[in-house]
Design a protein around this motif. Structure first.
Motif, mmCIF file in Angstrom:
data_model
loop_
_atom_site.group_PDB
_atom_site.id
_atom_site.type_symbol
_atom_site.label_atom_id
_atom_site.label_comp_id
_atom_site.label_asym_id
_atom_site.label_seq_id
_atom_site.Cartn_x
_atom_site.Cartn_y
_atom_site.Cartn_z
ATOM 1 N N MET A 1 0.844 -1.167 0.000
ATOM 2 C CA MET A 1 0.000 0.000 0.000
ATOM 3 C C MET A 1 0.895 1.238 0.000
ATOM 4 N N ALA A 2 0.571 2.183 -0.837
ATOM 5 C CA ALA A 2 1.375 3.396 -0.969
ATOM 6 C C ALA A 2 1.207 4.276 0.267
ATOM 7 N N GLU A 3 2.271 4.958 0.634
ATOM 8 C CA GLU A 3 2.255 5.881 1.768
ATOM 9 C C GLU A 3 1.371 7.076 1.424
ATOM 10 N N VAL A 4 0.489 7.430 2.332
ATOM 11 C CA VAL A 4 -0.401 8.563 2.134
ATOM 12 C C VAL A 4 0.332 9.821 2.584
ATOM 13 N N GLU A 5 0.258 10.862 1.777
ATOM 14 C CA GLU A 5 0.932 12.119 2.106
ATOM 15 C C GLU A 5 0.089 12.928 3.075
ATOM 16 N N ARG A 6 0.741 13.428 4.120
ATOM 17 C CA ARG A 6 0.090 14.305 5.086
ATOM 18 C C ARG A 6 0.941 15.543 5.260
ATOM 19 N N THR A 7 0.312 16.611 5.678
ATOM 20 C CA THR A 7 1.079 17.791 6.061
ATOM 21 C C THR A 7 1.793 17.468 7.372
ATOM 22 N N ALA A 8 2.744 18.301 7.751
ATOM 23 C CA ALA A 8 3.426 18.110 9.033
ATOM 24 C C ALA A 8 2.416 18.184 10.178
ATOM 25 N N ALA A 9 1.477 19.117 10.086
ATOM 26 C CA ALA A 9 0.447 19.237 11.120
ATOM 27 C C ALA A 9 -0.456 18.005 11.127
ATOM 28 N N GLY A 10 -0.786 17.496 9.946
ATOM 29 C CA GLY A 10 -1.614 16.295 9.855
ATOM 30 C C GLY A 10 -0.928 15.088 10.469
ATOM 31 N N SER A 11 0.376 14.956 10.258
ATOM 32 C CA SER A 11 1.142 13.853 10.856
ATOM 33 C C SER A 11 1.199 13.993 12.370
ATOM 34 N N ALA A 12 1.435 15.216 12.851
ATOM 35 C CA ALA A 12 1.479 15.445 14.290
ATOM 36 C C ALA A 12 0.115 15.162 14.920
ATOM 37 N N LEU A 13 -0.950 15.587 14.248
ATOM 38 C CA LEU A 13 -2.293 15.351 14.760
ATOM 39 C C LEU A 13 -2.611 13.860 14.789
ATOM 40 N N THR A 14 -2.173 13.120 13.769
ATOM 41 C CA THR A 14 -2.406 11.680 13.739
ATOM 42 C C THR A 14 -1.754 11.009 14.943
ATOM 43 N N LYS A 15 -0.540 11.394 15.266
ATOM 44 C CA LYS A 15 0.136 10.843 16.449
ATOM 45 C C LYS A 15 -0.638 11.190 17.719
ATOM 46 N N LEU A 16 -1.098 12.439 17.790
ATOM 47 C CA LEU A 16 -1.880 12.868 18.951
ATOM 48 C C LEU A 16 -3.164 12.044 19.072
ATOM 49 N N ILE A 17 -3.863 11.831 17.971
ATOM 50 C CA ILE A 17 -5.118 11.071 17.982
ATOM 51 C C ILE A 17 -4.877 9.649 18.475
ATOM 52 N N LEU A 18 -3.830 9.013 17.998
ATOM 53 C CA LEU A 18 -3.536 7.645 18.438
ATOM 54 C C LEU A 18 -3.267 7.608 19.946
ATOM 55 N N ASP A 19 -2.539 8.599 20.448
ATOM 56 C CA ASP A 19 -2.302 8.654 21.889
ATOM 57 C C ASP A 19 -3.567 9.009 22.658
ATOM 58 N N LEU A 20 -4.437 9.826 22.065
ATOM 59 C CA LEU A 20 -5.714 10.132 22.718
ATOM 60 C C LEU A 20 -6.576 8.878 22.853
ATOM 61 N N PHE A 21 -6.566 8.016 21.855
ATOM 62 C CA PHE A 21 -7.297 6.749 21.959
ATOM 63 C C PHE A 21 -6.777 5.930 23.137
ATOM 64 N N ARG A 22 -5.461 5.822 23.234
ATOM 65 C CA ARG A 22 -4.855 5.068 24.344
ATOM 66 C C ARG A 22 -5.181 5.729 25.680
ATOM 67 N N LEU A 23 -5.071 7.059 25.728
ATOM 68 C CA LEU A 23 -5.370 7.797 26.955
ATOM 69 C C LEU A 23 -6.826 7.599 27.357
ATOM 70 N N ASN A 24 -7.735 7.678 26.408
ATOM 71 C CA ASN A 24 -9.153 7.482 26.700
ATOM 72 C C ASN A 24 -9.390 6.111 27.327
ATOM 73 N N ASN A 25 -8.797 5.078 26.747
ATOM 74 C CA ASN A 25 -8.966 3.733 27.302
ATOM 75 C C ASN A 25 -8.423 3.640 28.724
ATOM 76 N N ARG A 26 -7.262 4.227 28.955
ATOM 77 C CA ARG A 26 -6.660 4.214 30.297
ATOM 78 C C ARG A 26 -7.508 5.023 31.286
ATOM 79 N N MET A 27 -8.035 6.155 30.837
ATOM 80 C CA MET A 27 -8.871 6.983 31.706
ATOM 81 C C MET A 27 -10.146 6.235 32.100
ATOM 82 N N LEU A 28 -10.756 5.557 31.145
ATOM 83 C CA LEU A 28 -11.966 4.803 31.449
ATOM 84 C C LEU A 28 -11.677 3.684 32.441
ATOM 85 N N THR A 29 -10.585 2.966 32.238
ATOM 86 C CA THR A 29 -10.214 1.890 33.149
ATOM 87 C C THR A 29 -9.931 2.439 34.546
#
Length: 158
Positions: free
Chosen positions: A1-29
């Motif tokens: 699968m070809a790499e999808v191009e993101r802006t620098a802000a889009g890449s940073a936001l993607t990392k933040l979103i993935l960590d927010l998912f993990r944080l949400n799960n930990r917060m709920l637990t």
């Protein structure tokens, strides 16, 4: 699968979103553990807190909207809370079928007990973080929420 191009802000936001998912799960637990002895879960606590924070009694659909949650899930939780005597239903003068949800005295006391547990827990989590950092993070999250809610409203109107 070809790499999808993101802006620098889009890449940073993607990392933040993935960590927010993990944080949400930990917060709920962590929240589940915190209020387990009160007979609550994070989901029940969130619904009770939303009811308590409302300026006036609201129907389930409005509570779900305020929470950004699915109405059916909130309805199920409200029904469980009602069986346990934490909330009650009241007549809605504006809509015959959409009853209003109100805290009972037991529900109010349970909310207060949960918040007494939450205060030192939140302070412990915040320990070592600068208030300005927390406030900046909150502003970013609110801006993202506003954009997402705006795009959802635009889709619904289309």
């Amino acid at each position: 699968m070809a790499e999808v191009e993101r802006t620098a802000a889009g890449s940073a936001l993607t990392k933040l979103i993935l960590d927010l998912f993990r944080l949400n799960n930990r917060m709920l637990t962590s929240g589940d553990r915190l209020v387990a002895n009160l007979g609550l879960t994070s989901a029940r606590w969130q619904v009770l807190g939303t009811i308590e924070a409302s300026e006036r009694p609201q129907p389930v659909a409005w509570l779900a909207r305020d929470m950004g949650a699915n109405r059916q899930n909130v309805q199920r939780i409200v029904n469980d809370l009602e069986k346990e005597g934490l909330v009650a239903f009241a007549a809605n003068p504006h809509h015959r079928r959409a009853q209003l949800v109100v805290l009972t005295e037991k529900g109010r006391i349970t909310c207060e007990m949960a918040m007494r547990l939450q205060a030192p827990w939140a302070s412990g989590l915040a320990d070592g973080l600068e208030v300005t950092e927390i406030e900046r993070t909150h502003r970013v999250m609110r801006a993202l929420l506003h954009k997402l809610e705006g795009s959802e409203e635009a889709r619904e109107e289309a």
